[in-house]
Design a protein around this motif. Structure first.
Motif, short mmCIF file in Angstrom:
data_model
loop_
_atom_site.label_atom_id
_atom_site.label_comp_id
_atom_site.label_asym_id
_atom_site.label_seq_id
_atom_site.Cartn_x
_atom_site.Cartn_y
_atom_site.Cartn_z
N ALA A 134 28.46 36.44 30.77
CA ALA A 134 29.41 35.98 31.36
C ALA A 134 30.35 36.67 32.83
O ALA A 134 30.97 36.76 33.67
CB ALA A 134 30.08 35.24 30.83
N ALA A 135 30.09 37.71 31.48
CA ALA A 135 31.16 38.97 32.00
C ALA A 135 30.61 39.27 33.19
O ALA A 135 31.71 40.19 34.23
CB ALA A 135 31.07 40.00 30.76
N VAL A 136 29.20 40.03 33.34
CA VAL A 136 28.24 39.99 34.56
C VAL A 136 29.03 39.47 35.74
O VAL A 136 28.88 39.64 36.73
CB VAL A 136 27.01 40.77 34.18
N ALA A 137 28.93 38.27 35.30
CA ALA A 137 29.11 37.27 36.35
C ALA A 137 30.53 37.43 37.13
O ALA A 137 30.99 37.46 38.44
CB ALA A 137 28.25 35.87 36.22
N LEU A 138 31.46 37.92 36.29
CA LEU A 138 32.93 37.84 37.12
C LEU A 138 32.74 39.27 38.19
O LEU A 138 33.48 39.37 38.19
CB LEU A 138 33.80 38.04 35.63
N VAL A 139 31.99 40.56 37.12
CA VAL A 139 31.70 41.70 37.43
C VAL A 139 31.61 41.74 39.27
O VAL A 139 32.82 41.91 40.09
CB VAL A 139 31.49 42.36 36.97
N VAL A 140 30.16 40.50 38.81
CA VAL A 140 30.09 40.04 40.40
C VAL A 140 30.95 40.12 41.67
O VAL A 140 31.05 39.72 42.72
CB VAL A 140 28.37 39.70 40.24
N SER A 141 30.90 38.50 40.82
CA SER A 141 32.57 37.79 41.39
C SER A 141 33.02 38.61 42.78
O SER A 141 34.06 38.23 43.22
CB SER A 141 33.01 36.72 40.80
N GLY A 142 33.65 39.66 41.50
CA GLY A 142 34.82 40.42 41.90
C GLY A 142 34.72 41.89 43.04
O GLY A 142 35.20 42.92 43.68
N LEU A 143 33.29 42.10 43.49
CA LEU A 143 32.34 42.54 44.61
C LEU A 143 33.59 43.27 45.22
O LEU A 143 33.21 42.04 45.67
CB LEU A 143 30.79 43.19 44.25
N PRO A 144 33.43 43.61 46.21
CA PRO A 144 33.81 44.03 47.15
C PRO A 144 33.21 43.57 47.85
O PRO A 144 31.65 43.62 48.17
CB PRO A 144 34.26 45.50 47.77
N VAL A 145 33.68 43.69 49.37
CA VAL A 145 32.56 42.52 51.01
C VAL A 145 31.67 44.11 51.35
O VAL A 145 32.05 45.25 51.16
CB VAL A 145 33.11 42.14 52.08
N GLY A 146 30.43 43.83 51.06
CA GLY A 146 29.72 44.82 51.94
C GLY A 146 29.06 46.01 50.65
O GLY A 146 28.20 46.52 50.81
N CYS A 147 29.51 45.57 49.84
CA CYS A 147 29.27 46.49 48.27
C CYS A 147 27.05 46.30 48.35
O CYS A 147 27.10 46.01 47.48
CB CYS A 147 29.23 46.08 46.73
N GLY A 148 27.34 47.68 49.02
CA GLY A 148 25.96 48.36 48.42
C GLY A 148 25.03 49.35 47.51
O GLY A 148 25.82 49.82 46.79
N PRO A 149 23.93 49.98 47.71
CA PRO A 149 23.69 50.58 46.81
C PRO A 149 24.39 51.87 47.27
O PRO A 149 25.22 52.31 47.67
CB PRO A 149 22.33 51.16 47.86
N ALA A 150 24.75 53.06 46.21
CA ALA A 150 25.90 53.79 45.45
C ALA A 150 25.23 55.19 46.42
O ALA A 150 24.42 54.89 47.03
CB ALA A 150 25.49 54.39 44.21
N VAL A 151 25.98 55.47 47.38
CA VAL A 151 25.73 56.19 48.47
C VAL A 151 26.22 58.15 47.14
O VAL A 151 26.82 58.32 46.88
CB VAL A 151 26.99 56.84 49.70
N ALA A 152 25.96 59.42 48.39
CA ALA A 152 25.64 60.45 48.43
C ALA A 152 26.99 60.64 48.45
O ALA A 152 28.14 60.14 48.94
CB ALA A 152 25.47 61.13 48.41
N GLY A 153 27.81 61.94 47.38
CA GLY A 153 29.19 62.10 47.86
C GLY A 153 30.44 60.98 46.28
O GLY A 153 29.89 60.73 45.62
N ALA A 154 31.73 62.24 47.00
CA ALA A 154 32.48 61.54 46.05
C ALA A 154 33.03 60.45 46.91
O ALA A 154 32.99 60.06 48.04
CB ALA A 154 33.24 63.03 46.13
N SER A 155 34.85 59.57 46.20
CA SER A 155 35.15 58.93 46.83
C SER A 155 35.66 59.52 48.13
O SER A 155 36.77 58.24 48.99
CB SER A 155 36.00 58.32 45.77
N GLY A 156 36.55 60.60 48.30
CA GLY A 156 37.10 60.61 49.63
C GLY A 156 36.76 61.31 49.89
O GLY A 156 36.71 61.04 51.50
N ASP A 157 34.85 61.11 50.36
CA ASP A 157 34.59 61.58 51.15
C ASP A 157 34.00 60.70 52.10
O ASP A 157 34.17 60.68 53.88
CB ASP A 157 32.52 62.64 51.34
N ARG A 158 34.72 59.69 52.08
CA ARG A 158 33.81 58.32 52.90
C ARG A 158 35.10 58.29 53.98
O ARG A 158 36.78 58.17 52.78
CB ARG A 158 33.34 57.15 52.44
#
Length: 261
Positions: free
Chosen positions: A237-261
């Protein structure tokens, strides 16, 4: 040039103690000593960089490879050791220490010229290359896969010793079973399970995370942690809540740090 790494200072020996760095003393600085050793090995380096905060005891060698950061050398305080860390897009790929400045020069040459991690280790065996670092070298998908395996293995090793490890393991296993989360990079912080859409540090803060509670339930926080999405009685149930809050277009993790994008 100024380093943004930790200050490479060291303890100054007392007059009764032998100087562990006589070659640096005679050369006038770590950078000068390193340049001399590199020249003796026939390495065609540009001038070694120094930190403005400690020009006598700092040295950095810039890489010719895009995204590989300048590799800065620090000095050991208790004994003679030259210490390096090599970072690329928010990931530490190599680390290690050696008392031999010649061995250090060989490691820096591999880093500078774009040698593979295996080649750097073969040229300078003191260099540590972790399994996760090798995965990062292959790409973000490989890093995510190895990151998940190491996380789960680590929690399973601790589950019989610590209750928090058991509760975190249960939510981690449930998250791994969810394809939308399995393609993100996982990490734990203060017993919470987090997911990031990039594999470099600093990690992204755009995905909800989960706190195991002392009563056996789970609390799912919004990415900012300022809001609670909800509490759940089961890991699924906790995982379902996480999935419900994913940002739009959340895809596979990409290379680099958060500030690179």
């Amino acid at each position: 040039m100024t380093s943004n790494s930790a200050d490479p200072s060291r303890r100054v020996p007392s007059p009764t103690e032998p100087d562990p760095y006589p070659d640096l003393t005679s050369a006038g600085s770590l950078a000068a000593a390193l340049e001399s050793v590199a020249a003796g090995l026939g390495l065609g380096w540009d001038p070694v960089l120094v930190s403005e905060s400690d020009p006598l005891r700092s040295a950095g060698v810039a890489s010719e490879v895009v995204d590989r950061e300048t590799c800065w050398i620090t000095l050991g305080s208790a004994e003679r050791q030259f210490i390096l860390s090599g970072w690329c897009r928010g990931v530490r790929l190599i680390s290690g220490s050696t008392p031999d400045l010649g061995d250090m020069a060989l490691a820096l040459e591999g880093w500078r010229k774009g040698a593979t991690l295996r080649e750097i280790h073969e040229a300078a065996p003191f260099v540590t290359v972790t399994e996760l670092a090798r995965a990062h070298e292959r790409g973000p998908a490989a890093a995510v896969a190895v990151g998940w395996r190491l996380l789960l293995e680590g929690l399973r090793q601790k589950e019989d010793l610590f209750s928090y490890a058991r509760s975190t393991l249960r939510i981690a296993e449930a998250a791994y079973a969810e394809p939308k989360l399995r393609r993100l990079y996982p990490f734990t912080s203060h017993r919470s399970l987090h997911f990031t859409t990039c594999v470099g540090i600093p990690y992204s803060r755009d995905v909800p995370h989960v706190d195991p509670l002392s009563d056996g339930r789970y609390r799912v926080h919004a990415p900012s942690r300022r809001a609670v999405i909800g509490d759940a009685d089961t890991p699924e149930a906790a995982v379902a809540l996480v999935v419900s809050g994913l940002p739009v277009g959340c895809g596979p993790a990409v290379a680099g740090a958060s500030g690179d994008r």
